[in-house]
Design an enzyme around this catalytic site. Structure first.
Site, mmCIF file in Angstrom:
data_model
loop_
_atom_site.group_PDB
_atom_site.id
_atom_site.type_symbol
_atom_site.label_atom_id
_atom_site.label_comp_id
_atom_site.label_asym_id
_atom_site.label_seq_id
_atom_site.Cartn_x
_atom_site.Cartn_y
_atom_site.Cartn_z
ATOM 1 C CD GLU A 15 8.959 12.390 -15.054
ATOM 2 O OE1 GLU A 15 8.081 13.003 -14.446
ATOM 3 O OE2 GLU A 15 9.954 12.941 -15.536
ATOM 4 C CG HIS A 30 -1.695 -1.268 1.400
ATOM 5 N ND1 HIS A 30 -2.916 -1.546 0.827
ATOM 6 C CD2 HIS A 30 -1.356 -2.374 2.100
ATOM 7 C CE1 HIS A 30 -3.307 -2.761 1.174
ATOM 8 N NE2 HIS A 30 -2.370 -3.292 1.950
ATOM 9 C CB SER A 86 13.617 22.558 -14.633
ATOM 10 O OG SER A 86 12.825 23.721 -14.746
ATOM 11 C CE LYS A 134 12.243 19.359 -10.387
ATOM 12 N NZ LYS A 134 11.007 19.749 -11.068
#
Ligand code: ARG
Length: 473
Positions: free
Chosen positions: A302, A168, A289, A295
Site C-alpha cells: 500500500e 477489466h 491491526s 488482520k
C-alpha cells in the site's frame, strides 16, 4: 571597507555577497532565502566541483599551484568534518556553497578567497545538482536492476504456477504467474533505459558558464569536465545556468517507475485478499491491526502504491517551477532540490523494499489454477477450436457465447457438457473439443511474448540475459 576572515565585509552586510549592502538582511528573509537546511546534502558534489575548479585555475595560471593545493587540503578537511558531523552549518551563510567557501576562508585565509575566481554560484549549483542527479541515476538503475533480477528469480521459481489473467479486472484467460511477473520486469527494463537516458543528459558540465554569460578568464572547461567525469561541456551559458530539464528527466523516469510499482503493489494487495487468495504475505512484510486481531495488512504494498503520489507530485512541481522562467538563472531554481531529494529517496527505498518482499510471498498454486479455469475462461480456446476447423471466427464467437449463456442458465461448466450439447451449439465440435483444458490452453499460446510455458521459459532466459548484458555495461 576591510575584509574579515569569514569573508564578510565590515561595516555593512556580513554576507559573502555583501559588498554593496549597507544593512543586514531582514530576519524573515534570511530564513526564507536560505537553503542550507536542505542543500547541505550536496556538500560532496560541491567540494568535488570546487577542487576540480581550483586544479584547473592553477593549471591555467589563474591562481598559483600553492593556492590550489591549500584550497584542496582545506576542502578535504571540511568534507571530513561534514562526514563526521562536526561541521557547523550556518543559516546566515545561506546555502551550501557559501557555507563551505566561508569555512574554507576561515581555515586557510586568502587562497580561500581566490576560489570563486571565474565562477558564479549559478554555474556552481548547476554543476552540483548535475553531479547529484547523475549519481542518483546510477543508484536508481542499480536498484531497478536488482528488482528485475528478483522478478526473474521468482518467475524461475514458479515456472508452472497458473493464475487467471484479467481484462477489466474480469477473469479472461489463464496465464502463467511467471508471465505476469515478467510483464513487470519488462516495465522496469524500460524504466532502466529511461534512467540511462536521464543520466546521459545530466552528464554535462555547466561550470565555466559564470553567472550567465561566460567568464573572462582563460579557463579550460574540458579539463574540469574530465576531472568530474562529465561526458561533455554545456554549449550555451544561459541554458546551462538556468535549465533544470535534467531534473525533470529524473522526476519523469521516477514517476513512471513509481506508477509501475503502484500497479504491481495493487495486484499484491488484491492477490492477498480472501477474495483472490492467490498470495500470502510473509509476516516480515505485513502488519497487524491495533483493534482487529485477525488482520494481516499489506502495508508495504500500500505504501508503494501511495508513494507514487509523491513522485508524480514532484514531477509536476519541477515542471511548474521551470514554467515561465525568463533566462537565465532565477532564485526559483533553489526550489529544485527538496523535491529531487524526495524523489530519489522515495524511489530507492521503494525499489529496495519491493525487491526484498517479492521472494517472501507464498503463492497458492491450486487456488490460482482453479480460478484460472473458472468463469468460462477457456471460452476463447473453444472459439479458436472452431475457427481452426474453418468456422469464421465471428460465428465461432457467437456459438461459444451461446454455450456460455446456456451453462450459466443451467448452473453448469463447459466440462459438464456432453458432445451432443457442444454440437447443438455448433456442428463443427468434435470429441477433441472436450479435451481443451488449462494445460492445453496455456500450451497453445506458444508464440514469442505469449504465456505458453515454453515461450515463458524463453522469455525468462531472455530477460536474464538482457539484465546480465546491462550489468556488464
Ligand atoms: N542556493 C542557490 C540555489 O540553490 C544557489 C545559487 C544562488 N545564486 C544566486 N545568484 N543567488 O539555486
Amino acid at each position: 571597507m576591510t575584509q574579515q576572515q569569514d569573508g564578510s565585509a565590515s561595516g555593512g552586510s556580513s554576507k559573502l555577497w555583501g559588498g554593496r549592502f549597507s544593512g543586514e538582511t531582514n530576519e524573515l528573509v534570511e530564513r526564507f532565502n536560505a537553503s542550507i537546511d536542505f542543500d547541505r546534502r550536496l556538500y560532496r558534489e560541491d567540494i568535488a566541483g570546487s577542487i576540480a575548479h581550483a586544479h584547473m585555475l592553477a593549471a591555467q595560471g589563474i591562481i598559483s599551484a600553492e593556492d590550489s593545493a591549500a584550497i584542496e587540503r582545506g576542502l578535504l578537511a571540511i568534507r571530513d568534518d561534514i562526514d563526521a558531523g562536526t561541521f557547523e552549518f550556518r543559516l546566515d551563510r545561506e546555502d551550501i556553497h557559501l557555507n563551505i567557501e566561508a569555512a574554507l576562508t576561515e581555515r586557510i585565509g586568502d587562497p580561500g578567497r581566490r576560489l570563486h575566481t571565474a565562477r558564479s554560484r549559478n554555474d556552481q549549483v548547476a554543476t552540483d545538482v548535475r553531479l547529484f542527479t547523475r549519481a542518483a541515476c546510477d543508484e536508481t538503475i542499480d536498484a531497478l536492476q536488482a528488482l528485475r533480477g528478483v522478478l526473474i528469480d521468482v518467475a524461475d521459481a514458479q515456472p508452472s504456477t497458473v493464475i487467471p489473467g484479467y481484462t477489466h479486472l474480469q477473469r479472461a484467460q489463464p496465464i502463467l504467474l511467471a508471465h505476469h511477473l515478467l510483464a513487470y520486469e519488462a516495465m522496469f527494463a524500460r524504466d532502466t533505459e529511461r534512467f540511462v537516458q536521464a543520466r546521459a543528459r545530466a552528464n554535462v558540465l555547466p561550470l565555466g558558464s559564470g553567472a550567465l554569460a561566460g567568464v573572462t578568464y582563460p579557463i579550460d572547461r574540458a579539463a574540469v569536465a574530465q576531472e568530474l567525469g562529465f561526458a561533455a561541456i554545456s554549449e550555451n551559458s544561459l541554458d546551462a545556468v538556468s535549465d533544470r530539464d535534467f531534473v525533470v528527466d529524473y522526476h519523469s523516469a521516477t514517476a513512471l517507475t513509481m506508477v509501475h510499482i503502484s500497479r504491481m503493489a495493487e495486484e499484491i494487495i488484491l492477490w492477498s485478499t480472501a477474495e483472490f487468495g492467490f498470495a500470502r504475505l510473509a509476516d516480515a512484510f505485513s502488519t497487524g491491526s491495533s483493534i482487529m486481531p485477525q488482520k494481516k495488512n499489506p502495508d508495504v504494498a500500500e505504501l508503494g502504491r501511495g508513494k507514487s503520489a509523491r513522485a508524480i507530485g514532484n514531477l509536476v512541481q519541477a515542471l511548474t517551477l521551470l514554467k515561465g522562467q525568463p533566462l537565465a538563472y532565477n532564485k526559483d531554481n533553489q526550489e529544485d532540490k527538496e523535491s529531487l531529494f524526495d524523489s530519489v529517496d522515495t524511489v530507492l527505498v521503494t525499489l529496495r523494499v519491493f525487491a526484498a518482499m517479492l521472494p517472501t510471498i507464498t503463492f497458492d498454486g491450486p487456488r490460482g489454477a482453479e480460478a484460472a479455469v473458472a468463469n468460462f475462461a477457456l471460452a476463447t480456446d473453444l472459439a479458436d477450436y472452431l475457427a481452426k476447423k474453418g468456422v469464421p471466427f465471428r460465428d465461432a464467437h457467437e456459438a461459444v457465447g451461446a454455450l456460455v449463456a446456456r451453462c450459466e442458465r443451467e448452473g453448469r461448466t463447459f466440462s459438464e457438457l456432453t458432445l451432443e450439447e457442444f454440437r447443438a451449439a455448433h456442428p463443427a465440435f468434435d470429441e477433441d473439443a472436450m479435451r481443451i483444458d488449462l494445460v492445453a490452453s496455456l500450451a497453445a499460446r506458444d508464440i514469442p511474448g505469449g504465456t505458453a510455458p515454453r515461450a515463458v521459459a524463453q522469455a525468462r532466459a531472455a530477460a536474464r540475459a538482457r539484465l546480465a548484458a546491462e550489468r556488464g555495461w
